[in-house]
Write a protein that holds these residues in place. Structure first.
Motif, mmCIF file in Angstrom:
data_model
loop_
_atom_site.group_PDB
_atom_site.id
_atom_site.type_symbol
_atom_site.label_atom_id
_atom_site.label_comp_id
_atom_site.label_asym_id
_atom_site.label_seq_id
_atom_site.Cartn_x
_atom_site.Cartn_y
_atom_site.Cartn_z
ATOM 1 N N GLY A 1 56.127 32.903 27.213
ATOM 2 C CA GLY A 1 54.971 32.416 28.022
ATOM 3 C C GLY A 1 54.293 33.933 28.493
ATOM 4 O O GLY A 1 53.121 33.311 28.992
ATOM 5 N N GLY A 2 54.742 34.556 28.364
ATOM 6 C CA GLY A 2 53.789 35.967 28.881
ATOM 7 C C GLY A 2 53.813 35.731 30.261
ATOM 8 O O GLY A 2 54.760 34.773 31.781
ATOM 9 N N SER A 3 53.068 36.470 31.100
ATOM 10 C CA SER A 3 52.870 36.932 32.515
ATOM 11 C C SER A 3 51.600 35.766 33.601
ATOM 12 O O SER A 3 51.077 35.098 32.062
ATOM 13 N N ALA A 4 51.662 35.051 35.141
ATOM 14 C CA ALA A 4 51.417 34.276 35.318
ATOM 15 C C ALA A 4 49.514 34.810 35.468
ATOM 16 O O ALA A 4 48.753 33.872 35.528
ATOM 17 N N VAL A 5 49.501 36.043 34.895
ATOM 18 C CA VAL A 5 47.717 36.484 34.913
ATOM 19 C C VAL A 5 47.230 35.979 33.588
ATOM 20 O O VAL A 5 45.895 36.400 33.805
ATOM 21 N N ARG A 6 47.845 35.430 33.137
ATOM 22 C CA ARG A 6 46.797 34.787 31.670
ATOM 23 C C ARG A 6 46.563 33.884 32.209
ATOM 24 O O ARG A 6 44.964 33.626 31.144
ATOM 25 N N SER A 7 46.568 32.957 33.147
ATOM 26 C CA SER A 7 45.201 31.842 33.320
ATOM 27 C C SER A 7 44.143 32.821 33.621
ATOM 28 O O SER A 7 43.927 32.868 34.399
ATOM 29 N N PRO A 8 43.377 31.946 33.116
ATOM 30 C CA PRO A 8 41.992 32.868 34.045
ATOM 31 C C PRO A 8 41.587 32.381 34.702
ATOM 32 O O PRO A 8 40.583 33.004 35.641
ATOM 33 N N GLY A 9 41.997 31.432 35.894
ATOM 34 C CA GLY A 9 41.536 30.448 37.168
ATOM 35 C C GLY A 9 42.218 31.723 38.375
ATOM 36 O O GLY A 9 41.818 32.039 38.873
ATOM 37 N N LEU A 10 43.583 32.790 37.155
ATOM 38 C CA LEU A 10 44.335 33.410 37.947
ATOM 39 C C LEU A 10 43.356 34.746 38.029
ATOM 40 O O LEU A 10 43.501 35.146 38.927
ATOM 41 N N ARG A 11 42.589 34.523 37.343
ATOM 42 C CA ARG A 11 41.935 36.285 36.518
ATOM 43 C C ARG A 11 41.078 35.584 37.717
ATOM 44 O O ARG A 11 41.137 36.950 37.962
ATOM 45 N N VAL A 12 40.322 35.018 37.672
ATOM 46 C CA VAL A 12 38.901 34.597 38.847
ATOM 47 C C VAL A 12 39.932 35.229 40.316
ATOM 48 O O VAL A 12 38.824 35.828 40.969
ATOM 49 N N LEU A 13 41.194 34.066 40.546
ATOM 50 C CA LEU A 13 41.758 34.478 41.776
ATOM 51 C C LEU A 13 41.574 36.427 41.543
ATOM 52 O O LEU A 13 40.740 36.626 42.867
ATOM 53 N N VAL A 14 42.233 36.722 41.284
ATOM 54 C CA VAL A 14 42.517 38.017 41.426
ATOM 55 C C VAL A 14 41.349 38.902 41.639
ATOM 56 O O VAL A 14 41.059 40.543 42.297
ATOM 57 N N LEU A 15 40.148 38.772 40.683
ATOM 58 C CA LEU A 15 39.151 39.889 40.788
ATOM 59 C C LEU A 15 38.216 39.353 41.956
ATOM 60 O O LEU A 15 37.739 40.753 43.049
ATOM 61 N N THR A 16 38.698 38.636 42.263
ATOM 62 C CA THR A 16 37.551 37.654 43.740
ATOM 63 C C THR A 16 38.527 38.575 45.272
ATOM 64 O O THR A 16 37.857 39.142 45.978
ATOM 65 N N PHE A 17 40.094 38.642 44.793
ATOM 66 C CA PHE A 17 40.700 39.145 45.733
ATOM 67 C C PHE A 17 40.280 41.108 46.224
ATOM 68 O O PHE A 17 40.490 41.467 46.795
ATOM 69 N N VAL A 18 40.139 41.369 44.388
ATOM 70 C CA VAL A 18 40.117 42.825 44.901
ATOM 71 C C VAL A 18 38.875 43.302 45.722
ATOM 72 O O VAL A 18 38.833 44.237 46.501
ATOM 73 N N ALA A 19 37.778 42.234 45.354
ATOM 74 C CA ALA A 19 36.858 42.401 46.021
ATOM 75 C C ALA A 19 36.662 42.447 48.003
ATOM 76 O O ALA A 19 37.019 43.292 48.893
ATOM 77 N N THR A 20 37.536 41.151 47.938
ATOM 78 C CA THR A 20 38.150 41.075 49.536
ATOM 79 C C THR A 20 39.232 42.395 50.064
ATOM 80 O O THR A 20 39.080 42.236 51.026
ATOM 81 N N GLY A 21 39.812 42.394 49.158
ATOM 82 C CA GLY A 21 41.101 43.452 49.589
ATOM 83 C C GLY A 21 39.756 44.894 49.925
ATOM 84 O O GLY A 21 39.739 45.377 51.254
#
Length: 414
Positions: free
Chosen positions: A206-226
């Motif tokens: 199944g691969g990594s959880a980060v393959r989810s488009p929604g999770l990628r949006v959250l991660v990129l948003t959290f990069v800016a939040t961090g």
């Protein structure tokens, strides 16, 4: 309000693992600022201090999701303990290198090794999800509680790290962080009855959880939040130092976390309208706007009055943090399969870590070259990018239930 929180502790062992999780999470708020304060005192450069702290964050961004993926596959106790041992060994090496004046490159190597620190926050939330996956209101309250615990960590942690480093000796803050990590993880992993079941399939095809488009949006948003968090931390210490009150910076940062913590307590007992995605976009946008007053205060007010005004501005800014983070964790739980939940949650903290690395590094350079007041433009930029990312990626933040509901709504014909 308190009854909502009492209900979630009805499950046996829940209070124990949540309490141990608090101790093991204190290093999250102490390590970065402990390194910054230590190296600023010993080496006299915020640029170097921010860069070394950034390497820890970047390393955690690279290694953290892999450690959590192993946690999903093999179990919390089996993975977290050896990962903690490695982190502690590299942290001790960093302390010794800083104390005895080792070359700068040695500091960076030691900092890189500290990135294998296990994500206890994700493991605690995975335990709550295992207990209350079928009880949405209780899970919301549990996530709210953990967001408040995070903020308490960010109130207590910087005060301890900066206070120890400035009043005892420069390395004391980081030393205490290492001690909390070792003791906290030992206590947390000793509690076997609440540990969620392993999911060997998490490492399958199944691969990594980060393959989810929604999770990628959250991660990129959290990069800016961090980037907001990392920059605010470094610039606030520099601003307080310029006013001649370096130790007060820990109190100012604690007020920032206090605002977030109080908002989280209230948010956990509320049932707000709108979808998770909508609430997340609103929260990120408010967070971005709340950064602007920091520039105004640092530019126009100095001395003790400046620190007091800055504390007030940070308190208001903090009110949007916990509700946004709580909503984000709810989104992860809905967007990621249960077998990859720890990894999915760790990807969000990975985004934060990457952002903290970027924010603290850029802010350190800006402070060295242009001063603390200019440095507050870094979190403003981070906030704008976070808001734009959340707004642009909104269609991927819809959960399966929300998507089904929207498709079921008939389209009116005029």
């Amino acid at each position: 309000m308190l009854s909502s929180y009492r209900q979630i502790f009805a499950a046996p062992g829940s209070l124990a693992f949540s309490s141990a999780g608090f101790v093991s999470r204190l290093p999250i708020s102490m390590t970065g600022i402990g390194i910054v304060t230590m190296l600023a005192e010993l080496r006299g450069s915020y640029g170097l201090a921010g860069a070394v702290s950034a390497v820890v964050a970047v390393s955690a961004a690279a290694l953290g999701p892999q450690v959590s993926r192993l946690v999903d596959r093999l179990g919390q106790r089996r993975v977290a303990r050896p990962a903690t041992v490695l982190t502690v060994l590299f942290a001790i090496a960093l302390l010794l290198s800083a104390h005895y004046g080792a070359p700068d490159w040695v500091l960076f190597v030691c900092a890189a090794g500290m990135g294998c620190m296990p994500s206890t926050g994700a493991m605690v939330r995975a335990r709550w999800a295992h207990l209350y996956r079928e009880d949405g209101p209780k899970l919301h309250t549990a996530y709210s509680l953990e967001a408040v615990v995070d903020e308490i960590c960010f109130i207590v942690g910087p005060i301890l790290a900066i206070g120890l480093a400035t009043s005892v000796f420069p390395e004391a803050g980081l030393m205490m962080s290492v001690a909390f990590l070792a003791v906290g993880v030992a206590l947390f992993t000793a509690q076997r009855r609440t540990e969620p079941p392993v999911h060997p399939e998490a490492g399958g095809s199944g691969g990594s959880a980060v393959r989810s488009p929604g999770l990628r949006v959250l991660v990129l948003t959290f990069v800016a939040t961090g980037a907001i968090f990392g920059a605010v931390e470094v610039v606030t210490v520099a601003f307080a130092q310029k006013q001649g009150h370096t130790a007060v910076s820990s109190l100012v940062l604690a007020v920032y976390a206090l605002g977030s913590g109080l908002a989280g307590v209230a948010f956990g007992a509320l049932k707000l309208p709108g979808t998770l995605g909508q609430r997340f976009r609103v929260g990120v946008s408010v967070m971005a706007v709340s950064m602007v007053p920091l520039v105004l205060v640092a530019t126009w007010v100095t001395g003790v009055a400046g620190l007091v005004a800055l504390g007030g501005a940070l308190f208001v800014a903090g009110l949007s943090i916990s509700p946004t983070m709580i909503t984000a964790m709810g989104l992860v739980e809905r967007l990621v399969p249960a077998a990859q939940l720890t990894e999915g949650m760790t990807w969000t903290t990975t985004g934060l870590a990457m952002g903290v690395a970027l924010g603290s590094s850029v802010a350190g350079v800006v402070v060295d070259r242009a001063g603390a007041a200019t440095g507050y433009w870094v979190p403003v930029a981070g906030g704008v990018f976070a808001a734009l990312t959340a707004l642009a990626g909104g269609r991927w933040l819809r959960t399966a239930d929300e998507a089904t509901a929207s498709e079921a709504v008939p389209v009116p014909h005029g």
